[in-house]
Design a protein around this motif. Structure first.
Motif, PDB file in Angstrom:
ATOM      1  N   ALA A  50       0.822  -1.201   0.000  1.00 14.47           N
ATOM      2  CA  ALA A  50       0.000   0.000   0.000  1.00 14.47           C
ATOM      3  C   ALA A  50       0.859   1.255   0.000  1.00 14.47           C
ATOM      4  CB  ALA A  50      -0.914  -0.002   1.225  1.00 14.47           C
ATOM      5  N   MET A  51       2.178   1.087   0.022  1.00 13.38           N
ATOM      6  CA  MET A  51       3.099   2.230   0.153  1.00 13.38           C
ATOM      7  C   MET A  51       4.321   2.018  -0.720  1.00 13.38           C
ATOM      8  SD  MET A  51       2.232   4.463   2.471  1.00 13.38           S
ATOM      9  CE  MET A  51       0.825   4.582   3.574  1.00 13.38           C
ATOM     10  N   ASP A  52       4.994   3.117  -1.038  1.00 14.43           N
ATOM     11  CA  ASP A  52       6.360   3.025  -1.535  1.00 14.43           C
ATOM     12  C   ASP A  52       7.253   2.869  -0.303  1.00 14.43           C
ATOM     13  OD1 ASP A  52       5.590   3.519  -4.206  1.00 14.43           O
ATOM     14  OD2 ASP A  52       5.552   5.679  -3.828  1.00 14.43           O
ATOM     15  N   GLY A  53       8.151   1.878  -0.311  1.00 16.09           N
ATOM     16  CA  GLY A  53       8.987   1.662   0.873  1.00 16.09           C
ATOM     17  C   GLY A  53       9.819   0.407   0.740  1.00 16.09           C
ATOM     18  N   PHE A  54       9.874  -0.352   1.842  1.00 14.93           N
ATOM     19  CA  PHE A  54      10.679  -1.572   1.850  1.00 14.93           C
ATOM     20  C   PHE A  54       9.860  -2.726   2.414  1.00 14.93           C
ATOM     21  CE2 PHE A  54      13.691   1.763   1.442  1.00 14.93           C
ATOM     22  CZ  PHE A  54      14.661   1.247   0.591  1.00 14.93           C
ATOM     23  N   ALA A  55       9.863  -3.840   1.658  1.00 16.53           N
ATOM     24  CA  ALA A  55       9.226  -5.066   2.140  1.00 16.53           C
ATOM     25  C   ALA A  55      10.221  -5.741   3.080  1.00 16.53           C
ATOM     26  CB  ALA A  55       8.889  -5.971   0.968  1.00 16.53           C
ATOM     27  N   VAL A  56       9.732  -6.112   4.274  1.00 13.78           N
ATOM     28  CA  VAL A  56      10.629  -6.657   5.300  1.00 13.78           C
ATOM     29  C   VAL A  56       9.969  -7.844   5.990  1.00 13.78           C
ATOM     30  CG1 VAL A  56      11.640  -4.377   5.750  1.00 13.78           C
ATOM     31  CG2 VAL A  56       9.661  -5.137   7.114  1.00 13.78           C
ATOM     32  N   ARG A  57      10.764  -8.508   6.822  1.00 14.69           N
ATOM     33  CA  ARG A  57      10.217  -9.447   7.790  1.00 14.69           C
ATOM     34  C   ARG A  57      10.030  -8.651   9.070  1.00 14.69           C
ATOM     35  NH1 ARG A  57      11.961 -15.157   7.263  1.00 14.69           N
ATOM     36  NH2 ARG A  57      12.458 -15.487   5.068  1.00 14.69           N
ATOM     37  N   ALA A  58       8.798  -8.549   9.565  1.00 14.82           N
ATOM     38  CA  ALA A  58       8.511  -7.683  10.715  1.00 14.82           C
ATOM     39  C   ALA A  58       9.422  -8.029  11.896  1.00 14.82           C
ATOM     40  CB  ALA A  58       7.038  -7.809  11.113  1.00 14.82           C
ATOM     41  N   ALA A  59       9.680  -9.334  12.082  1.00 20.24           N
ATOM     42  CA  ALA A  59      10.481  -9.752  13.236  1.00 20.24           C
ATOM     43  C   ALA A  59      11.881  -9.127  13.201  1.00 20.24           C
ATOM     44  CB  ALA A  59      10.574 -11.281  13.273  1.00 20.24           C
ATOM     45  N   ASP A  60      12.416  -8.912  11.969  1.00 17.27           N
ATOM     46  CA  ASP A  60      13.756  -8.334  11.833  1.00 17.27           C
ATOM     47  C   ASP A  60      13.832  -6.901  12.342  1.00 17.27           C
ATOM     48  OD1 ASP A  60      14.653 -10.637  10.682  1.00 17.27           O
ATOM     49  OD2 ASP A  60      14.751  -9.839   8.626  1.00 17.27           O
ATOM     50  N   THR A  61      12.668  -6.218  12.427  1.00 15.10           N
ATOM     51  CA  THR A  61      12.681  -4.783  12.753  1.00 15.10           C
ATOM     52  C   THR A  61      12.383  -4.533  14.224  1.00 15.10           C
ATOM     53  OG1 THR A  61      10.320  -4.479  12.299  1.00 15.10           O
ATOM     54  CG2 THR A  61      11.854  -4.248  10.422  1.00 15.10           C
ATOM     55  N   ALA A  62      12.262  -5.624  15.011  1.00 13.18           N
ATOM     56  CA  ALA A  62      11.840  -5.479  16.417  1.00 13.18           C
ATOM     57  C   ALA A  62      12.767  -4.539  17.186  1.00 13.18           C
ATOM     58  CB  ALA A  62      11.777  -6.845  17.087  1.00 13.18           C
ATOM     59  N   GLY A  63      14.042  -4.582  16.894  1.00 14.96           N
ATOM     60  CA  GLY A  63      14.986  -3.742  17.639  1.00 14.96           C
ATOM     61  C   GLY A  63      15.309  -2.432  16.938  1.00 14.96           C
ATOM     62  N   ALA A  64      14.382  -1.891  16.152  1.00 13.31           N
ATOM     63  CA  ALA A  64      14.636  -0.697  15.334  1.00 13.31           C
ATOM     64  C   ALA A  64      15.220   0.425  16.190  1.00 13.31           C
ATOM     65  CB  ALA A  64      13.337  -0.233  14.680  1.00 13.31           C
ATOM     66  N   PRO A  65      16.149   1.240  15.617  1.00 10.04           N
ATOM     67  CA  PRO A  65      16.588   1.144  14.207  1.00 10.04           C
ATOM     68  C   PRO A  65      17.465  -0.080  13.949  1.00 10.04           C
ATOM     69  CG  PRO A  65      17.830   2.850  15.369  1.00 10.04           C
ATOM     70  CD  PRO A  65      16.797   2.360  16.338  1.00 10.04           C
ATOM     71  N   VAL A  66      17.238  -0.685  12.747  1.00  6.96           N
ATOM     72  CA  VAL A  66      18.043  -1.834  12.316  1.00  6.96           C
ATOM     73  C   VAL A  66      18.496  -1.591  10.882  1.00  6.96           C
ATOM     74  CG1 VAL A  66      16.870  -3.518  13.798  1.00  6.96           C
ATOM     75  CG2 VAL A  66      16.005  -3.099  11.485  1.00  6.96           C
ATOM     76  N   THR A  67      19.599  -2.199  10.516  1.00 12.22           N
ATOM     77  CA  THR A  67      20.096  -2.069   9.154  1.00 12.22           C
ATOM     78  C   THR A  67      19.882  -3.394   8.429  1.00 12.22           C
ATOM     79  OG1 THR A  67      21.752  -0.515   9.929  1.00 12.22           O
ATOM     80  CG2 THR A  67      22.123  -1.482   7.746  1.00 12.22           C
ATOM     81  N   LEU A  68      19.256  -3.303   7.231  1.00 19.47           N
ATOM     82  CA  LEU A  68      18.963  -4.515   6.453  1.00 19.47           C
ATOM     83  C   LEU A  68      19.656  -4.427   5.099  1.00 19.47           C
ATOM     84  CD1 LEU A  68      15.085  -4.700   7.162  1.00 19.47           C
ATOM     85  CD2 LEU A  68      16.907  -5.945   8.362  1.00 19.47           C
ATOM     86  N   ASP A  69      19.909  -5.594   4.497  1.00 19.81           N
ATOM     87  CA  ASP A  69      20.489  -5.650   3.142  1.00 19.81           C
ATOM     88  C   ASP A  69      19.368  -5.529   2.117  1.00 19.81           C
ATOM     89  OD1 ASP A  69      23.096  -6.064   4.027  1.00 19.81           O
ATOM     90  OD2 ASP A  69      22.749  -8.250   4.220  1.00 19.81           O
ATOM     91  N   VAL A  70      19.534  -4.636   1.157  1.00 17.64           N
ATOM     92  CA  VAL A  70      18.531  -4.482   0.101  1.00 17.64           C
ATOM     93  C   VAL A  70      18.899  -5.426  -1.040  1.00 17.64           C
ATOM     94  CG1 VAL A  70      17.436  -2.888  -1.510  1.00 17.64           C
ATOM     95  CG2 VAL A  70      18.149  -2.083   0.759  1.00 17.64           C
ATOM     96  N   VAL A  71      17.995  -6.406  -1.300  1.00 16.17           N
ATOM     97  CA  VAL A  71      18.355  -7.468  -2.253  1.00 16.17           C
ATOM     98  C   VAL A  71      17.585  -7.377  -3.570  1.00 16.17           C
ATOM     99  CG1 VAL A  71      19.077  -9.068  -0.445  1.00 16.17           C
ATOM    100  CG2 VAL A  71      16.674  -9.060  -1.191  1.00 16.17           C
ATOM    101  N   GLY A  72      16.792  -6.322  -3.745  1.00 16.98           N
ATOM    102  CA  GLY A  72      16.076  -6.200  -5.026  1.00 16.98           C
ATOM    103  C   GLY A  72      15.067  -5.087  -4.976  1.00 16.98           C
ATOM    104  N   THR A  73      14.377  -4.923  -6.095  1.00 17.62           N
ATOM    105  CA  THR A  73      13.339  -3.892  -6.221  1.00 17.62           C
ATOM    106  C   THR A  73      12.098  -4.532  -6.809  1.00 17.62           C
ATOM    107  OG1 THR A  73      14.974  -2.153  -6.562  1.00 17.62           O
ATOM    108  CG2 THR A  73      12.742  -1.690  -7.329  1.00 17.62           C
ATOM    109  N   ALA A  74      10.930  -4.241  -6.221  1.00 17.09           N
ATOM    110  CA  ALA A  74       9.654  -4.749  -6.743  1.00 17.09           C
ATOM    111  C   ALA A  74       8.840  -3.567  -7.234  1.00 17.09           C
ATOM    112  CB  ALA A  74       8.900  -5.501  -5.640  1.00 17.09           C
ATOM    113  N   ALA A  75       8.574  -3.565  -8.541  1.00 14.24           N
ATOM    114  CA  ALA A  75       7.776  -2.489  -9.140  1.00 14.24           C
ATOM    115  C   ALA A  75       6.366  -2.995  -9.432  1.00 14.24           C
ATOM    116  CB  ALA A  75       8.441  -2.020 -10.433  1.00 14.24           C
ATOM    117  N   ALA A  76       5.382  -2.070  -9.452  1.00  7.63           N
ATOM    118  CA  ALA A  76       4.013  -2.447  -9.793  1.00  7.63           C
ATOM    119  C   ALA A  76       3.995  -3.004 -11.209  1.00  7.63           C
ATOM    120  CB  ALA A  76       3.091  -1.230  -9.703  1.00  7.63           C
ATOM    121  N   GLY A  77       3.298  -4.100 -11.395  1.00  9.26           N
ATOM    122  CA  GLY A  77       3.154  -4.662 -12.733  1.00  9.26           C
ATOM    123  C   GLY A  77       4.186  -5.693 -13.097  1.00  9.26           C
ATOM    124  N   SER A  78       5.163  -5.930 -12.212  1.00  9.77           N
ATOM    125  CA  SER A  78       6.217  -6.913 -12.529  1.00  9.77           C
ATOM    126  C   SER A  78       5.934  -8.241 -11.834  1.00  9.77           C
ATOM    127  CB  SER A  78       7.582  -6.410 -12.060  1.00  9.77           C
ATOM    128  OG  SER A  78       7.850  -5.170 -12.662  1.00  9.77           O
TER     129      SER A  78
END
Ligand code: AMP
Ligand code: MG
Length: 399
Positions: A50-78
């Protein structure tokens, strides 16, 4: 004199809902569904962001701020691309498929990039954040709209969202409009003595269109039995209802009465209403025919009171009449007792408190069409002396 409700009851009892038809969406605005409409597939069809942002595993963000590896991009229609593993995120755009492994989206405003390949997520996400689930709007196989629903722009959007290209609706009524009178000329040429221009036909054709029906122009017939008969027969053969104007009073050349009496089963009424007192209604074969009065304001009010509800019934509408609302009279609306309901042409507006106020839109003679054109409501004055300034009056809003 006969009252409005009785006349309406007789008219409506002679008007049957038309057959259904499969109509392209682009032609269905204002039509009424003839059966329940079922969703062909889920909407949304897949889990998406529903947003422009980052798809994550919620559990990974429990201790926010956290740093994650960006492994790709998902665009609408792909098609789905990278999966989100532990400690990873996928950059995602609104409407793109939620990648496998991800269970939440963090909006871009709550993140900051680190170099080209990492992102700091500043807030802890909860499972399902900013994720739209399949079928959240519409479920495959479920009824979206009941039979009898009037289709508005939103309904057409919903139908398009499940891939419908046509919809099963009550056929749009075809309604013929005929003017009668030796004095009438159409168009802009010079007027000979005694001639006037045919204003009822364009007006009634437009009223028919605005009522959601297909207007069929039957032209202007002279005050002769032969001409009127031919035009009415043509109308009845090609239309679901026919409206004539003029020739239903008691004048010497009012041949509409003679013709309709020969062709069909007619009622001839003097309705306890002003304007629009004379009215003919009946059926020729099974086609409803309305003999509306010739005076343009009477013709228009008569359409509103009697023809419009009948046409809506043919078209399958459940709500036949417009709502009546109370209004404050900003000017006195005087009348004389005469046993009739008076309908005044008024301009209605709403004040800051949501109250409706009305004032006359002009002179109230039944030949003063401009006042009808400027009106957006009809004030209903029951028999009596009318209403003083500041008094309350019921009005029918025409828009
Ligand atoms: P009638 O009912 O035929 O006696 O007409 C009543 C009044 O309405 C007369 O003044 C007619 O000239 C006028 N009238 C009838 N038909 C039309 C029309 N189509 N357009 C404008 N005025 C009309
Ligand atoms: Mg006439």
């Amino acid at each position: 004199l006969i009252d409005v409700e009785t006349v309406r009851r007789v008219i409506l009892s002679a008007c049957r809902v038309l057959d259904p038809a499969e109509v392209p969406l682009g032609d269905a605005l204002g039509c009424v569904t003839a059966s329940d409409v079922v969703a062909g597939h889920d909407v949304p069809p897949f889990p998406n962001s529903a947003m422009d942002g980052f798809a994550v595993r919620a559990a990974d963000t429990a201790g926010a701020p956290v740093t994650l590896d960006v492994v790709g991009t998902a665009a609408a229609g792909s098609a789905p691309g990278a999966e989100v593993g532990p400690g990873q995120a996928v950059r995602i755009m609104t409407g793109a498929i939620l990648p496998a492994g991800a269970d939440a989206v963090v909006m871009v405003e709550r993140t900051s990039p680190v170099g080209g390949t990492r992102v700091v997520v500043e807030v802890a996400a909860t499972v399902g954040d900013h994720v739209r689930l399949p079928g959240e709007d519409l479920r495959a196989g479920r009824v979206m709209f009941d039979a009898g629903t009037e289709l508005g722009p939103g309904h057409l959007g919903v139908l398009a969202s499940v891939g419908a290209t046509t919809v099963h609706v009550v056929r749009r009524p075809r309604v013929g409009v005929l003017s009668t009178g030796d004095e009438l000329v159409a168009g802009g040429g010079p007027l000979r003595p005694g001639q006037i221009r045919d204003s009822n036909r364009p007006m009634l054709l437009a009223l028919v269109a605005r009522a959601g029906c297909v207007p069929v122009d039957l032209g202007t017939a002279r005050d002769e039995e032969g001409a009127i008969t031919a035009a009415v027969e043509r109308g009845v053969a090609g239309c679901d209802a026919v409206l004539t104007s003029g020739g239903v009073s008691v004048g010497d050349f009012d041949y509409v009465k003679a013709v309709l009496d020969k062709l069909g089963e007619m009622h001839w009424w003097q309705v306890a209403v002003r304007p629009a007192k004379p009215l003919a209604f009946g059926t020729v074969g099974s086609t409803p025919v309305f003999g509306l009065p010739g005076n343009p304001v009477s013709s228009s009010v008569s359409f509103e009171l009697f023809a419009r509800p009948a046409l809506r019934q043919l078209a399958g509408h459940r709500q036949l009449l417009r709502p009546e609302v109370p209004a404050v009279a900003d000017e006195a609306l005087h009348r004389r007792p005469d046993g009739k309901l008076h309908l005044l042409r008024v301009v209605a507006s709403t004040d800051g408190e949501g109250r409706v106020h009305v004032r006359p839109s002009g002179g109230q003679g039944s030949h003063l069409l401009r006042a009808m054109a400027l009106a957006n409501a009809l004030a209903l004055l029951p028999d009596g002396e009318g209403v003083e300034v500041g008094g309350t009056v019921k009005v029918v809003l025409l828009t």
